[in-house]
Write a protein that holds these residues in place. Structure first.
Motif, mmCIF file in Angstrom:
data_model
loop_
_atom_site.group_PDB
_atom_site.id
_atom_site.type_symbol
_atom_site.label_atom_id
_atom_site.label_comp_id
_atom_site.label_asym_id
_atom_site.label_seq_id
_atom_site.Cartn_x
_atom_site.Cartn_y
_atom_site.Cartn_z
ATOM 1 N N GLN A 30 0.831 -1.205 0.000
ATOM 2 C CA GLN A 30 0.000 0.000 0.000
ATOM 3 C C GLN A 30 0.872 1.264 0.000
ATOM 4 O O GLN A 30 0.606 2.220 -0.744
ATOM 5 N N LEU A 31 1.893 1.254 0.841
ATOM 6 C CA LEU A 31 2.800 2.397 0.884
ATOM 7 C C LEU A 31 3.511 2.580 -0.457
ATOM 8 O O LEU A 31 3.693 3.710 -0.932
ATOM 9 N N ALA A 32 3.897 1.467 -1.058
ATOM 10 C CA ALA A 32 4.600 1.540 -2.340
ATOM 11 C C ALA A 32 3.703 2.137 -3.418
ATOM 12 O O ALA A 32 4.146 2.980 -4.216
ATOM 13 N N LEU A 33 2.447 1.729 -3.457
ATOM 14 C CA LEU A 33 1.526 2.268 -4.455
ATOM 15 C C LEU A 33 1.292 3.757 -4.242
ATOM 16 O O LEU A 33 1.162 4.523 -5.214
ATOM 17 N N ASN B 127 12.142 -0.142 -2.866
ATOM 18 C CA ASN B 127 12.507 -0.796 -1.608
ATOM 19 C C ASN B 127 11.307 -1.433 -0.915
ATOM 20 O O ASN B 127 11.464 -2.391 -0.153
ATOM 21 N N LEU B 128 10.119 -0.889 -1.179
ATOM 22 C CA LEU B 128 8.922 -1.383 -0.505
ATOM 23 C C LEU B 128 8.140 -2.388 -1.339
ATOM 24 O O LEU B 128 7.400 -3.204 -0.783
ATOM 25 N N TRP B 129 8.261 -2.320 -2.656
ATOM 26 C CA TRP B 129 7.447 -3.182 -3.510
ATOM 27 C C TRP B 129 7.875 -4.643 -3.336
ATOM 28 O O TRP B 129 9.015 -4.997 -3.599
ATOM 29 N N PRO B 130 6.988 -5.498 -2.899
ATOM 30 C CA PRO B 130 7.370 -6.884 -2.561
ATOM 31 C C PRO B 130 8.049 -7.633 -3.704
ATOM 32 O O PRO B 130 9.034 -8.351 -3.490
ATOM 33 N N LYS B 131 7.548 -7.499 -4.925
ATOM 34 C CA LYS B 131 8.116 -8.261 -6.034
ATOM 35 C C LYS B 131 9.541 -7.831 -6.369
ATOM 36 O O LYS B 131 10.303 -8.607 -6.951
ATOM 37 N N ALA B 132 9.882 -6.598 -6.023
ATOM 38 C CA ALA B 132 11.245 -6.126 -6.289
ATOM 39 C C ALA B 132 12.218 -6.612 -5.234
ATOM 40 O O ALA B 132 13.433 -6.457 -5.380
ATOM 41 N N ASN B 133 11.688 -7.204 -4.159
ATOM 42 C CA ASN B 133 12.544 -7.611 -3.043
ATOM 43 C C ASN B 133 12.299 -9.052 -2.620
ATOM 44 O O ASN B 133 12.612 -9.433 -1.493
ATOM 45 N N SER B 134 11.739 -9.856 -3.512
ATOM 46 C CA SER B 134 11.468 -11.239 -3.156
ATOM 47 C C SER B 134 12.765 -12.013 -2.948
ATOM 48 O O SER B 134 13.806 -11.671 -3.510
#
Length: 356
Positions: free
Chosen positions: A13-16, A182-189
């Motif tokens: 949510q924060l990333a969006l 940094n927050l987007w989950p797919k970028a940090n899996s």
């Protein structure tokens, strides 16, 4: 402590939210460029942070703001004889630019307060967001400080203040995009981490390319602030040859890099050639040497964005700063920076684990 799934949900949510902020700031930078190209930036001679959100309503209100504009150098030295209909056009560009700035402030402050009150901002992130908030406020002040430089003696803003205003806007944009990544989950899996140990050297020095593109954008700010693009609307030569006469003329010579239109345009071109080699080489290395399909695609995107930006730069010169082309050139610079940010972030995630 939040569960991993709970925190991931709110990180998304924060990333969006940050992505939405970045998109609007991108539009703000583009609108600022158009405002500059149409010479509209000095049409509003007052800074009213609160009441300035309302445009003139009615003929009497328009005549009042037009009368105020007529008291300043731009009208007296350049636009004398302009009628009210012509004034309304340039006024609206600057008005929309300022209103969009206020909208960006609300778009950042209100969701930030909402997320903070719900307690879903991960530890360590809030100070960074507050720094971005303060810098955003400083950006508004810097914008008015820039406009004031064109309301005194000469009918144009200081190239130093314009470049600082552009530079802070781009820095805020880049910082928000990076925090989004940094927050987007797919970028940090977990599957992306440490997947490309053979590219560690490229990952370590790749942030330097982001810095160089940022400096190139600042160089473009100097070009815009001095109208240096009009001095030699040719390519690849500048006048009789590749190196123009009178380069770094004056005393002290280094000052020409900031105030002499020939030197400013020459330096901007040389910077572009350096980036063509370095950024192009970086993209080509990803395409040819990366074992990861995503990174090969990112390398293609970097090369495409770079070639597009250089094409727009040359076209801007050859069309004598045609507004659609010149605006596209500025948008292309931010696009290239964006592609690099995404690529560098992905590469570093796939080679070395970095802190958020």
């Amino acid at each position: 402590m939040f569960s991993r799934a709970y925190q991931t949900h709110h990180d998304r949510q924060l990333a969006l939210w940050l992505l939405a902020c970045a998109v609007v700031i991108y539009g703000m930078i583009l609108l600022g460029g158009v405002t500059r190209l149409t010479e509209s930036g000095l049409s509003m001679v007052e800074w009213r942070p609160i009441m300035g959100i309302w445009p003139p309503i009615g003929e009497a209100a328009w005549l009042e703001v037009f009368a105020k504009y007529q008291q300043f150098p731009e009208y007296q030295k350049i636009n004398q004889g302009m009628d009210l209909a012509e004034f309304k056009v340039i006024f609206m560009y600057e008005y929309l630019h300022r209103v969009l700035g206020r909208i960006i402030g609300l778009l950042f402050v209100l969701p930030l307060a909402f997320f903070a009150l719900r307690g879903v901002i991960r530890p360590g992130l809030m100070p960074r967001l507050l720094v971005l908030l303060v810098l955003g406020g400083c950006q508004g002040l810097l914008g008015w400080y820039m406009v004031k430089s064109g309301l005194v003696d000469r009918p144009s803003v200081s190239q130093y203040r314009l470049t600082a205003h552009l530079g802070l806007a781009v820095a805020l944009y880049a910082a928000i995009v990076w925090q989004f990544l940094n927050l987007w989950p797919k970028a940090n899996s977990a599957s992306t981490r440490g997947a490309l140990p053979s590219m560690q050297s490229a990952a370590r020095w790749s942030p330097l390319l982001v810095v160089l593109v940022y400096l190139m954008i600042l160089s473009g700010g100097l070009v815009a602030g001095t109208d240096a693009g009009y001095s030699y609307p040719t390519w690849p030569n500048m006048g009789p040859g590749f190196v123009p006469p009178g380069l770094y003329a004056g005393t002290p010579a280094w000052l020409a890099a900031f105030e002499d239109v020939t030197t400013i345009q020459f330096n901007h071109r040389m910077f572009a050639y350096v980036l063509l080699l370095l950024v192009g080489g970086f993209g080509l290395r990803l395409v040819l040497q990366s074992a990861d399909g995503f990174m090969r695609g990112a390398g293609v995107a970097v090369i495409a964005a770079l070639l597009l930006q250089i094409t727009l730069g040359v076209s801007t010169l050859l069309t004598r700063m045609a507004i659609p082309v010149a605006a596209g050139h500025q948008a292309g610079a931010i696009f290239l920076l964006t592609v690099l940010l995404f690529t560098v972030h992905a590469l570093r995630r796939r080679t070395i684990v970095t802190d958020n």
